[in-house]
Write a protein that holds these residues in place. Structure first.
Motif, PDB file in Angstrom:
ATOM      1  N   CYS A  19       0.817  -1.214   0.000  1.00  0.00           N
ATOM      2  CA  CYS A  19       0.000   0.000   0.000  1.00  0.00           C
ATOM      3  C   CYS A  19       0.852   1.267   0.000  1.00  0.00           C
ATOM      4  CB  CYS A  19      -0.937  -0.016   1.203  1.00  0.00           C
ATOM      5  SG  CYS A  19      -2.087   1.351   1.218  1.00  0.00           S
ATOM      6  N   TYR A  21       4.418   3.209  -0.695  1.00  0.00           N
ATOM      7  CA  TYR A  21       5.697   3.183  -1.402  1.00  0.00           C
ATOM      8  C   TYR A  21       6.525   4.380  -0.955  1.00  0.00           C
ATOM      9  CZ  TYR A  21       4.016  -0.397  -4.581  1.00  0.00           C
ATOM     10  OH  TYR A  21       3.550  -1.558  -5.103  1.00  0.00           O
ATOM     11  N   ASP A  38       4.245   7.440  -2.417  1.00  0.00           N
ATOM     12  CA  ASP A  38       2.877   7.303  -2.894  1.00  0.00           C
ATOM     13  C   ASP A  38       2.145   6.222  -2.108  1.00  0.00           C
ATOM     14  OD1 ASP A  38       3.029   9.099  -5.253  1.00  0.00           O
ATOM     15  OD2 ASP A  38       4.546   7.653  -5.889  1.00  0.00           O
ATOM     16  N   ASN A  40      -1.055   3.548  -2.591  1.00  0.00           N
ATOM     17  CA  ASN A  40      -1.876   2.889  -3.596  1.00  0.00           C
ATOM     18  C   ASN A  40      -3.349   3.134  -3.283  1.00  0.00           C
ATOM     19  OD1 ASN A  40      -3.293   1.051  -5.214  1.00  0.00           O
ATOM     20  ND2 ASN A  40      -1.635  -0.435  -5.137  1.00  0.00           N
ATOM     21  N   ASN A  47     -11.040   6.329  -0.226  1.00  0.00           N
ATOM     22  CA  ASN A  47     -10.469   6.995  -1.399  1.00  0.00           C
ATOM     23  C   ASN A  47     -11.553   7.851  -2.046  1.00  0.00           C
ATOM     24  OD1 ASN A  47      -8.989   7.787  -3.591  1.00  0.00           O
ATOM     25  ND2 ASN A  47      -8.538   5.740  -4.330  1.00  0.00           N
ATOM     26  N   ASP A  52      -5.703   6.711  -8.357  1.00  0.00           N
ATOM     27  CA  ASP A  52      -4.961   5.460  -8.313  1.00  0.00           C
ATOM     28  C   ASP A  52      -3.804   5.557  -7.340  1.00  0.00           C
ATOM     29  OD1 ASP A  52      -6.604   4.199 -10.175  1.00  0.00           O
ATOM     30  OD2 ASP A  52      -5.359   4.825 -11.863  1.00  0.00           O
ATOM     31  N   TRP A  53      -3.121   6.713  -7.312  1.00  0.00           N
ATOM     32  CA  TRP A  53      -1.977   6.943  -6.427  1.00  0.00           C
ATOM     33  C   TRP A  53      -2.127   8.278  -5.729  1.00  0.00           C
ATOM     34  CZ3 TRP A  53       1.136   2.996  -5.522  1.00  0.00           C
ATOM     35  CH2 TRP A  53       1.179   1.961  -6.455  1.00  0.00           C
ATOM     36  N   SER A  55      -0.006  10.991  -3.425  1.00  0.00           N
ATOM     37  CA  SER A  55       1.348  11.365  -2.980  1.00  0.00           C
ATOM     38  C   SER A  55       1.327  11.840  -1.538  1.00  0.00           C
ATOM     39  CB  SER A  55       1.899  12.485  -3.858  1.00  0.00           C
ATOM     40  OG  SER A  55       2.035  12.033  -5.184  1.00  0.00           O
TER      41      SER A  55
END
Length: 56
Positions: A19, A21, A38, A40, A47, A52-53, A55
């Motif tokens: 999840c 990064y 980022d 996920n 969400n 999609d990502w 930051s």
């Protein structure tokens, strides 16, 4: 055995090891760490903007 407890965030619970990064980690002269990367969007509960990502 160790018990794991999920932490509630603004995005909801971050699910799965893939999840979050981490892209960069910077330490300044005062020892302050700055993390950026980022999250996920498919592995979070809240969400609202349907990205999609996300930051950080």
């Amino acid at each position: 055995m160790e018990t794991l407890t999920a932490i509630q965030t603004e995005l909801g619970i971050l699910q799965g090891r893939d999840c979050v990064y981490l892209n960069t980690l910077i330490q300044d002269d005062f020892g302050q760490l700055t993390l950026s990367g980022d999250i996920n969007g498919h592995l979070i509960y809240n969400n609202t903007n349907k990205k999609d990502w996300i930051s950080y």
